[in-house]
Design an enzyme around this catalytic site. Sequence first.
Site, PDB file in Angstrom:
ATOM      1  N   GLY A 228     -17.924  18.996 -76.696  1.00 26.53           N
ATOM      2  CA  GLY A 228     -18.438  17.904 -75.875  1.00 26.53           C
ATOM      3  C   GLY A 228     -19.404  18.403 -74.811  1.00 26.53           C
TER       4      GLY A 228
ATOM      5  NE  ARG B 248     -15.427  23.471 -73.796  1.00 27.83           N
ATOM      6  CZ  ARG B 248     -14.747  22.330 -73.955  1.00 27.83           C
ATOM      7  NH1 ARG B 248     -14.415  21.908 -75.162  1.00 27.83           N
ATOM      8  NH2 ARG B 248     -14.399  21.608 -72.914  1.00 27.83           N
TER       9      ARG B 248
ATOM     10  NE  ARG C 218     -31.616  11.070 -72.787  1.00 27.69           N
ATOM     11  CZ  ARG C 218     -31.408   9.911 -72.140  1.00 27.69           C
ATOM     12  NH1 ARG C 218     -30.303   9.720 -71.464  1.00 27.69           N
ATOM     13  NH2 ARG C 218     -32.312   8.962 -72.197  1.00 27.69           N
TER      14      ARG C 218
ATOM     15  NE  ARG D 144     -14.080  15.521 -80.453  1.00 29.99           N
ATOM     16  CZ  ARG D 144     -14.080  15.950 -79.186  1.00 29.99           C
ATOM     17  NH1 ARG D 144     -15.132  16.589 -78.692  1.00 29.99           N
ATOM     18  NH2 ARG D 144     -13.049  15.754 -78.398  1.00 29.99           N
TER      19      ARG D 144
ATOM     20  N   GLY E 136     -13.112  20.187 -79.634  1.00 26.45           N
ATOM     21  CA  GLY E 136     -12.960  19.521 -78.353  1.00 26.45           C
ATOM     22  C   GLY E 136     -11.604  19.711 -77.729  1.00 26.45           C
ATOM     23  CB  SER E 137     -10.208  19.371 -74.569  1.00 26.06           C
ATOM     24  OG  SER E 137     -10.983  18.424 -73.886  1.00 26.06           O
TER      25      SER E 137
ATOM     26  CD  GLU F 225     -11.372  12.647 -80.271  1.00 27.93           C
ATOM     27  OE1 GLU F 225     -11.348  11.408 -80.425  1.00 27.93           O
ATOM     28  OE2 GLU F 225     -12.294  13.368 -80.676  1.00 27.93           O
ATOM     29  CG  MET F 226     -12.442  10.093 -74.776  1.00 28.62           C
ATOM     30  SD  MET F 226     -12.941   9.823 -73.077  1.00 28.62           S
ATOM     31  CE  MET F 226     -13.287   8.071 -73.112  1.00 28.62           C
ATOM     32  CD  GLU F 227     -15.745  12.951 -77.337  1.00 30.72           C
ATOM     33  OE1 GLU F 227     -14.625  13.393 -77.673  1.00 30.72           O
ATOM     34  OE2 GLU F 227     -16.076  12.783 -76.160  1.00 30.72           O
TER      35      GLU F 227
ATOM     36  CB  SER G 168      -7.386  19.995 -72.183  1.00 28.94           C
ATOM     37  OG  SER G 168      -7.534  18.586 -72.246  1.00 28.94           O
ATOM     38  CG  ASP G 169      -5.070  16.185 -70.556  1.00 26.94           C
ATOM     39  OD1 ASP G 169      -6.209  16.563 -70.906  1.00 26.94           O
ATOM     40  OD2 ASP G 169      -4.635  15.043 -70.768  1.00 26.94           O
TER      41      ASP G 169
ATOM     42  NE  ARG H 147     -11.357  20.574 -69.796  1.00 28.77           N
ATOM     43  CZ  ARG H 147     -10.843  20.139 -68.667  1.00 28.77           C
ATOM     44  NH1 ARG H 147      -9.552  20.221 -68.438  1.00 28.77           N
ATOM     45  NH2 ARG H 147     -11.617  19.619 -67.743  1.00 28.77           N
TER      46      ARG H 147
HETATM   47  N1  HPA Z   1      -7.996  11.163 -72.541  1.00 23.47           N
HETATM   48  C1  HPA Z   1      -9.122  11.090 -73.240  1.00 23.47           C
HETATM   49  N2  HPA Z   1      -9.779  12.145 -73.650  1.00 23.47           N
HETATM   50  C2  HPA Z   1      -9.286  13.361 -73.356  1.00 23.47           C
HETATM   51  C3  HPA Z   1      -8.115  13.509 -72.619  1.00 23.47           C
HETATM   52  C4  HPA Z   1      -7.440  12.344 -72.190  1.00 23.47           C
HETATM   53  O1  HPA Z   1      -6.392  12.413 -71.535  1.00 23.47           O
HETATM   54  N3  HPA Z   1      -7.893  14.835 -72.462  1.00 23.47           N
HETATM   55  C5  HPA Z   1      -8.898  15.465 -73.098  1.00 23.47           C
HETATM   56  N4  HPA Z   1      -9.747  14.584 -73.637  1.00 23.47           N
END
Ligand code: HPA
Length: 240
Positions: free
Chosen positions: A26, A30, A49, A93, A95-96, A186-188, A210-211, A224
């Site tokens: 992302g 990185r 960008r 991808r 990611g975290s 995650e978001m992707e 990551s969490d 991270r």
């Molecule tokens: N929410 C959404 N995306 C993330 C999160 C989360 O807690 N941690 C890492 N990517």
Amino acid sequence: MSMNIPTPHIEVKDKGVIADTVLMPGDPLRAKFIAEKFLENVEQFNSVRGMLGYTGTYKGRKISVMGSGMGMPSIGIYSYELYAFYDVKRIIRIGSCGAYTEDLDVYDVLLVDEAWSESSYAKTQSGYTSDTTYATPKLNDKLANIAKVLDIPVKRGKIHSSDVFYRQDFNVYKNIRDQYGCMAVEMESFALFANASILGKEASCILTVSDSLVKGDVTTSEERQNSFVKMMEIALEMAE
Ligand code: HPA
């Protein structure tokens, strides 16, 4: 859609500069970290960008790495341009994610088979009405095999691709976990898999936890950036 290169968001004028396989973290920094730490013969091919992209060699084999930005609109744009206009064959991808279940700890590595989402991305993009998109099974089997050879444990399964990081009701994640069987968020991925599917390309996603939404563990952004090496080493083996 017909479009020439360079595209609105990628500036390199020669298609051949970008490898068949592109790794997409992302965070563009990185991507820079991976290029500097793991690749040789590095050439930067994008800075539009600040979305840094690099091509280099890993163990003598060609591979590219480029940031995707956060969220489905962002990865939707970059992955579409790479697949459709730069003839990229596969995007992985890296990611975290945030864990939705007790079974996951920070730094666990996940290989995503399916992405569930409430996002309208795929419907808007192509009329696809299902709420789930899929990684390329053959590519995932290869990645799982690489992980085995490298002796890196990975957990395979379904994740939630969310449009929202900060929800008013934090506890909504429990419903999504229980109703749809998502192990992390995650978001992707949902948008990446949707693009690959409509364009006849390959996509996968490897995530590092990551969490944890369940346990409240978090990693710092520095950790991270610097410690997600195991996931990167799996993906880098796809260099050809
Ligand atoms: N929410 C959404 N995306 C993330 C999160 C989360 O807690 N941690 C890492 N990517």
